[in-house]
Design a protein around this motif. Sequence first.
Motif, short mmCIF file in Angstrom:
data_model
loop_
_atom_site.label_atom_id
_atom_site.label_comp_id
_atom_site.label_asym_id
_atom_site.label_seq_id
_atom_site.Cartn_x
_atom_site.Cartn_y
_atom_site.Cartn_z
N LEU A 118 0.57 -1.52 -0.12
CA LEU A 118 -0.10 0.23 -0.19
C LEU A 118 0.90 1.20 0.49
CD1 LEU A 118 -2.92 0.72 0.79
CD2 LEU A 118 -2.73 1.42 2.66
N THR A 119 1.78 0.88 1.20
CA THR A 119 2.86 2.37 1.11
C THR A 119 3.62 3.05 -0.39
OG1 THR A 119 3.37 1.88 3.41
CG2 THR A 119 4.55 2.96 1.79
N LYS A 120 3.78 1.45 -0.90
CA LYS A 120 4.29 2.00 -3.02
C LYS A 120 3.54 2.49 -3.17
CE LYS A 120 8.58 -0.76 -1.26
NZ LYS A 120 9.63 -0.80 -1.37
N SER A 121 2.91 2.19 -3.39
CA SER A 121 1.34 2.42 -4.60
C SER A 121 1.30 3.38 -4.09
CB SER A 121 0.31 1.28 -4.30
OG SER A 121 1.08 0.05 -4.60
N LEU A 122 0.88 3.59 -2.91
CA LEU A 122 0.43 5.38 -2.87
C LEU A 122 2.15 6.46 -3.03
CD1 LEU A 122 -2.13 5.68 -0.24
CD2 LEU A 122 -2.15 4.67 -2.40
N ALA A 123 3.11 5.57 -2.75
CA ALA A 123 3.78 7.18 -2.83
C ALA A 123 4.47 7.12 -4.36
CB ALA A 123 5.06 6.50 -2.36
N LYS A 124 2.92 6.05 -5.10
CA LYS A 124 4.00 6.73 -6.72
C LYS A 124 2.89 7.36 -7.39
CE LYS A 124 6.85 2.46 -8.18
NZ LYS A 124 6.82 1.37 -9.07
N GLU A 125 1.41 7.08 -6.55
CA GLU A 125 1.17 7.76 -6.95
C GLU A 125 0.63 9.38 -6.20
OE1 GLU A 125 -3.59 6.12 -6.30
OE2 GLU A 125 -3.15 4.16 -6.72
N PHE A 126 1.10 9.87 -5.57
CA PHE A 126 1.35 10.85 -4.80
C PHE A 126 2.57 11.37 -5.09
CE2 PHE A 126 -2.23 8.94 -1.71
CZ PHE A 126 -3.00 9.36 -2.55
N ALA A 127 3.62 11.39 -5.82
CA ALA A 127 5.00 11.55 -5.45
C ALA A 127 4.96 13.19 -6.58
CB ALA A 127 5.73 10.93 -6.21
N ALA A 128 3.97 13.36 -7.14
CA ALA A 128 4.19 14.50 -7.23
C ALA A 128 2.93 15.01 -7.14
CB ALA A 128 3.75 14.39 -9.43
N ARG A 129 2.86 15.17 -6.29
CA ARG A 129 1.39 16.03 -5.20
C ARG A 129 2.13 17.07 -3.98
NH1 ARG A 129 -3.45 16.26 -7.61
NH2 ARG A 129 -3.35 15.02 -9.31
N GLY A 130 3.41 16.47 -3.86
CA GLY A 130 3.53 17.03 -2.69
C GLY A 130 3.25 15.90 -1.46
N VAL A 131 2.83 14.71 -1.27
CA VAL A 131 2.52 13.87 -0.32
C VAL A 131 3.65 12.71 -0.63
CG1 VAL A 131 0.67 11.99 0.06
CG2 VAL A 131 0.55 14.81 -0.83
N THR A 132 5.01 12.23 0.72
CA THR A 132 5.45 11.44 0.38
C THR A 132 4.49 10.79 1.70
OG1 THR A 132 6.26 12.17 2.68
CG2 THR A 132 6.95 13.09 0.79
N VAL A 133 4.82 9.17 1.31
CA VAL A 133 4.12 7.96 2.00
C VAL A 133 5.33 6.87 2.31
CG1 VAL A 133 2.20 6.15 2.29
CG2 VAL A 133 2.39 8.10 0.43
N ASN A 134 5.51 6.50 2.96
CA ASN A 134 6.49 6.07 3.96
C ASN A 134 5.89 4.66 5.11
OD1 ASN A 134 9.19 6.92 2.11
ND2 ASN A 134 8.01 8.86 3.00
N ALA A 135 7.02 3.54 5.09
CA ALA A 135 6.44 2.68 6.16
C ALA A 135 7.77 2.32 7.04
CB ALA A 135 6.34 1.58 6.34
N VAL A 136 7.43 2.94 8.49
CA VAL A 136 8.60 2.28 9.30
C VAL A 136 8.07 0.67 10.09
CG1 VAL A 136 9.52 2.73 11.80
CG2 VAL A 136 9.03 4.61 9.73
N ALA A 137 9.41 0.45 10.08
CA ALA A 137 8.75 -1.25 10.28
C ALA A 137 9.25 -1.33 11.48
CB ALA A 137 9.02 -2.29 9.33
N PRO A 138 8.70 -1.58 12.61
CA PRO A 138 9.29 -2.02 14.13
C PRO A 138 9.91 -3.63 14.33
CG PRO A 138 7.89 -0.50 14.42
CD PRO A 138 7.67 -1.13 13.03
N GLY A 139 10.93 -3.43 15.00
CA GLY A 139 11.33 -4.37 15.29
C GLY A 139 10.46 -5.13 16.85
N PHE A 140 10.79 -5.46 17.65
CA PHE A 140 10.67 -6.18 19.57
C PHE A 140 11.01 -4.54 20.17
CE2 PHE A 140 10.94 -9.97 22.41
CZ PHE A 140 10.38 -8.56 23.65
N ILE A 141 9.73 -3.72 20.32
CA ILE A 141 9.53 -3.29 21.18
C ILE A 141 8.41 -3.34 22.15
CG2 ILE A 141 8.69 -0.26 21.03
CD1 ILE A 141 10.73 -1.58 18.58
#
Length: 250
Positions: A168-191
Motif C-alpha cells: 500500500l505504501t509503495k503504491s500510494l507513494a507512486k500515486e502521490f509523488a508529484a503532488r508533494g505527498v510522501t508515503v513511507n513505512a516504518v518497520a519496528p522490530g521488538f519494541i
Amino acid sequence: MSELQPTRRAALVTGGGRGIGRAVCLALAAAGFDVAVNYAASAAAAEQTAADCRALGVQAVALQADVTDPAACQALVDTAAKTFGRLDVLVNNAGVTADKLILRMQEEDFDKVISANLKGAFFCCKAACKLMMRQRYGRIVNISSVVGLHGNAGQSNYAASKAGLIGLTKSLAKEFAARGVTVNAVAPGFIETDMTAAMPEAAKQAALASVPAGHTGAPEDVAAAVAFLAGESAAYITGQVLCVDGGMGM
Ligand code: NAP
C-alpha cells in the motif's frame, strides 16, 4: 508590517493513546505539530496523551474512531482537519494481533487482523489523501513490522497485514509523488509495549536472541523515525521502509 508566520502543521495518529502511538504523538508535539490522538477503546489513555501533548505547547485532541469502520475513518480525518484547519501528517499506527499457527487459525482471526492493520490504513489514507493532494503537501507514515518483511511462524495473518501495508505504501507513494505527498513505512522490530508484553516468555526470548543490538527497542525509538519521515526535510524520501529493529532484519 506583520511578520510572516511559519505554517502550523497538524498530525493525526491512529491508535495514539498507548504504546508506540503515544510516543509518536509526543514526538510530533515536541516537533511543533498539533496532534489528533485517535483511539478505539482506551479513552483515558488517549485523553492523557492529548493532555501531555498540550503540555508541550501545541493543540491536541483525543478522537474516538474504530479504524475498521470506513465511515468512522472518514469522520475521523474530517474532524481532525476541521479542528486544526488542515491535516499534514497521517500516521497509521493502530494495530492488533491474533497469533496462531495456521492449522488453528480461523477465518475470523485472519479477518480481524487484516481489517484493523491493513484496511484501517487504507480507509484513513483514502480520506486523508484528498485533503493532502488539494493542499499539495502531506506526509503519510504507515507502521509496518519486520514481520511483514521476513514472516514469523504463528503470525501469518499479522505478517500478511504488515506486508500488505508495504505494498500500500509503495503504491500510494507512486500515486502521490508529484503532488508533494510522501508515503513511507516504518518497520519496528521488538519494541516494549502492551502488545509484546502479551507474548509468551519463550517467544520473547527467541525474538530477543535475533536482535544484534542485544536489547528490545523503546516506543521512542520508533517515534524518532516517524517524526523524521513526517518532517518537511524528508520531502525527497518516499516509498521507503525504514526498519527500527536493532539490526533484527539484516
Ligand atoms: P499496543 O500497545 O497494543 O497499542 C495498539 C494501539 O492500536 C492502541 O492504541 C489501540 O487503541 C489501537 N487500536 C487497535 N485497534 C484499533 C482500532 N480498530 N481502531 C483504532 N485504534 C485501534 O501496540 P504497539 O506495540 O504500540 O503497536 C503499535 C503499532 O506498531 C501496531 O501497528 C503494531 O502492529 C506495530 N508494531 C509493534 C511492534 C512491537 O514490538 N510492539 C513491532 C512491530 C510493529 P485502543 O487501546 O483504543 O484500542
